[in-house]
Motif scaffolding. Sequence first.
Motif, PDB file in Angstrom:
ATOM      1  N   TRP A  93     -18.381 -14.612 -26.522  1.00  0.00           N
ATOM      2  CA  TRP A  93     -19.514 -15.156 -27.151  1.00  0.00           C
ATOM      3  C   TRP A  93     -18.981 -15.575 -28.625  1.00  0.00           C
ATOM      4  O   TRP A  93     -19.620 -16.551 -29.052  1.00  0.00           O
ATOM      5  CB  TRP A  93     -20.212 -13.768 -27.474  1.00  0.00           C
ATOM      6  CG  TRP A  93     -21.649 -14.007 -28.028  1.00  0.00           C
ATOM      7  CD1 TRP A  93     -21.991 -13.861 -29.199  1.00  0.00           C
ATOM      8  CD2 TRP A  93     -22.678 -14.382 -27.431  1.00  0.00           C
ATOM      9  NE1 TRP A  93     -23.373 -13.954 -29.446  1.00  0.00           N
ATOM     10  CE2 TRP A  93     -23.833 -14.362 -28.250  1.00  0.00           C
ATOM     11  CE3 TRP A  93     -22.932 -14.797 -25.905  1.00  0.00           C
ATOM     12  CZ2 TRP A  93     -24.975 -14.775 -27.892  1.00  0.00           C
ATOM     13  CZ3 TRP A  93     -24.296 -15.123 -25.623  1.00  0.00           C
ATOM     14  CH2 TRP A  93     -25.251 -15.278 -26.612  1.00  0.00           C
ATOM     15  N   ARG A  97     -20.348 -19.396 -29.615  1.00  0.00           N
ATOM     16  CA  ARG A  97     -21.250 -19.333 -30.382  1.00  0.00           C
ATOM     17  C   ARG A  97     -20.922 -19.716 -31.769  1.00  0.00           C
ATOM     18  O   ARG A  97     -21.623 -20.562 -32.624  1.00  0.00           O
ATOM     19  CB  ARG A  97     -22.082 -18.081 -30.475  1.00  0.00           C
ATOM     20  CG  ARG A  97     -22.814 -17.663 -29.390  1.00  0.00           C
ATOM     21  CD  ARG A  97     -23.807 -18.449 -28.705  1.00  0.00           C
ATOM     22  NE  ARG A  97     -25.045 -18.649 -29.442  1.00  0.00           N
ATOM     23  CZ  ARG A  97     -26.222 -19.448 -29.134  1.00  0.00           C
ATOM     24  NH1 ARG A  97     -26.226 -19.800 -27.835  1.00  0.00           N
ATOM     25  NH2 ARG A  97     -27.249 -19.395 -29.959  1.00  0.00           N
ATOM     26  N   ASP A 222     -26.799 -14.143 -34.481  1.00  0.00           N
ATOM     27  CA  ASP A 222     -27.077 -14.976 -33.483  1.00  0.00           C
ATOM     28  C   ASP A 222     -28.642 -15.491 -33.787  1.00  0.00           C
ATOM     29  O   ASP A 222     -29.321 -16.294 -33.140  1.00  0.00           O
ATOM     30  CB  ASP A 222     -27.437 -14.080 -32.236  1.00  0.00           C
ATOM     31  CG  ASP A 222     -26.026 -13.835 -31.675  1.00  0.00           C
ATOM     32  OD1 ASP A 222     -24.950 -14.416 -31.566  1.00  0.00           O
ATOM     33  OD2 ASP A 222     -25.677 -12.568 -31.147  1.00  0.00           O
ATOM     34  N   GLU A 304     -27.166 -16.205 -22.851  1.00  0.00           N
ATOM     35  CA  GLU A 304     -27.011 -17.448 -23.624  1.00  0.00           C
ATOM     36  C   GLU A 304     -28.442 -18.220 -23.503  1.00  0.00           C
ATOM     37  O   GLU A 304     -29.258 -18.466 -24.744  1.00  0.00           O
ATOM     38  CB  GLU A 304     -25.868 -18.298 -23.550  1.00  0.00           C
ATOM     39  CG  GLU A 304     -25.754 -19.065 -24.971  1.00  0.00           C
ATOM     40  CD  GLU A 304     -24.421 -19.678 -25.160  1.00  0.00           C
ATOM     41  OE1 GLU A 304     -24.128 -20.106 -26.005  1.00  0.00           O
ATOM     42  OE2 GLU A 304     -23.658 -19.101 -23.868  1.00  0.00           O
ATOM     43  N   GLU A 308     -31.506 -18.713 -26.420  1.00  0.00           N
ATOM     44  CA  GLU A 308     -31.903 -20.195 -26.907  1.00  0.00           C
ATOM     45  C   GLU A 308     -33.268 -20.446 -26.723  1.00  0.00           C
ATOM     46  O   GLU A 308     -34.137 -20.679 -27.646  1.00  0.00           O
ATOM     47  CB  GLU A 308     -31.266 -21.237 -26.029  1.00  0.00           C
ATOM     48  CG  GLU A 308     -29.708 -21.466 -26.151  1.00  0.00           C
ATOM     49  CD  GLU A 308     -29.344 -21.600 -27.694  1.00  0.00           C
ATOM     50  OE1 GLU A 308     -30.269 -22.209 -28.303  1.00  0.00           O
ATOM     51  OE2 GLU A 308     -28.294 -21.458 -28.087  1.00  0.00           O
TER      52      GLU A 308
END
Length: 408
Positions: A93, A97, A222, A304, A308
């Motif tokens: 991750w 990311r 995130d 993911e 988004e």
Amino acid sequence: MASDTAGSTGGPRNSIFDEAVDRKNSNSMKWSFANGFLAPDEAAADPLPMWVADTDFKAPRAVIDALHEAVEHGVFGYPGGATDSYLDAVTGWQARRFGWEVPREWVLQTAGVITTLKTAVQAFSAPGDSVLIQPPVYAHFHDDVLLNGRHLAFAPLERTENGYRFDARTFEAAIRPDTKLFILSHPHNPTGNVWSEEELATMGEICARHGVLVVSDEIHQDLIVNPAKRHVPFASLGEEFARNSITCTAPSKTFNLPGLQSANVFVPDRRLREELARQYERNVFPLVNVLGMVAAEAAYAHGEPWLEELLVYLRGNHAHFADAVNSATSQVRVLPADSLYLAWMDCRGLGMDAESLDKFMLTKARLWLDKGQKFGAEGHGYMRANLGCPRSTVDEAVRRLVTAVEGL
């Protein structure tokens, strides 16, 4: 999944996040009126809960399915530690990311970021030492330092016309001979600042000069809602920065999993890593919730696309809330946010002291927000609103707030 049709504020129509989940009987801290947080008259007003930083959204389907599979197995014995697939999900991750390659041996599992912050304060300072923070900032940065017999060194962010900024001179001047740690809120809670590489490097260089260890709380990493900004992990700046740092992460804010008590801490320096682990074991039995591990792995491996979609929805919530409030009244101003699902509101135009403002929001506006004074003296006159909720909840919050302000 959401349709491709976007609303006027950038939020998707027919989104999975539009679902209103009833949490009133789920033993939710945020939604429980019997937990002692409210006075009787405040609870009687039935305020809309928009305070504690968890969302009202269901976790990703992949996480729910993985938990169902683990529950159906039916045996909940002691976990054997982080598996290869777990470590692949956690470190993968960070690589996908943020472009940060985290070696597996840097990873420590803990029960949460707050637990880790307390442990780091205990491990790397002594009673009477000071810990540097940047108010207005997350309440636990204040409270848990004091709880452990340490003092606070304040380097307040500078208020600007549209938000806040870091000032290097203020930061360095706040460091005292007994300052051992700097707890970095990254991105910053509650202001939503997303720190640039230059700002992070300046903070890191100053801390290194003064022998101050950087503990970077990146739990909101995130949740960058401004597409022009990006999250840069502090330890990714270079080897010298990494060696003088502890990075705290968790899937809890991103995927709404805080009740499962699972976090991952990255400690590049072996000596620091071993000392943090020793202090953690002094405090608690160092095993994490087995279902928390299942959820975290599933979220990082498969969550993911869900994230988004969440970011699009949150971007719309922020824009909708700010536009609606700021166009309706000049007495309350929602400040621009580059990250978080939390809105920071300047309510000083109402002319109320901090306690009166909190009472007004609870009993007149009938909104249960986080009072600004929780984030330090610099938060007096401000409120923090949780926008991690369906758009219908945001609409109701706007209606209640504007009606109450107009009634003054």
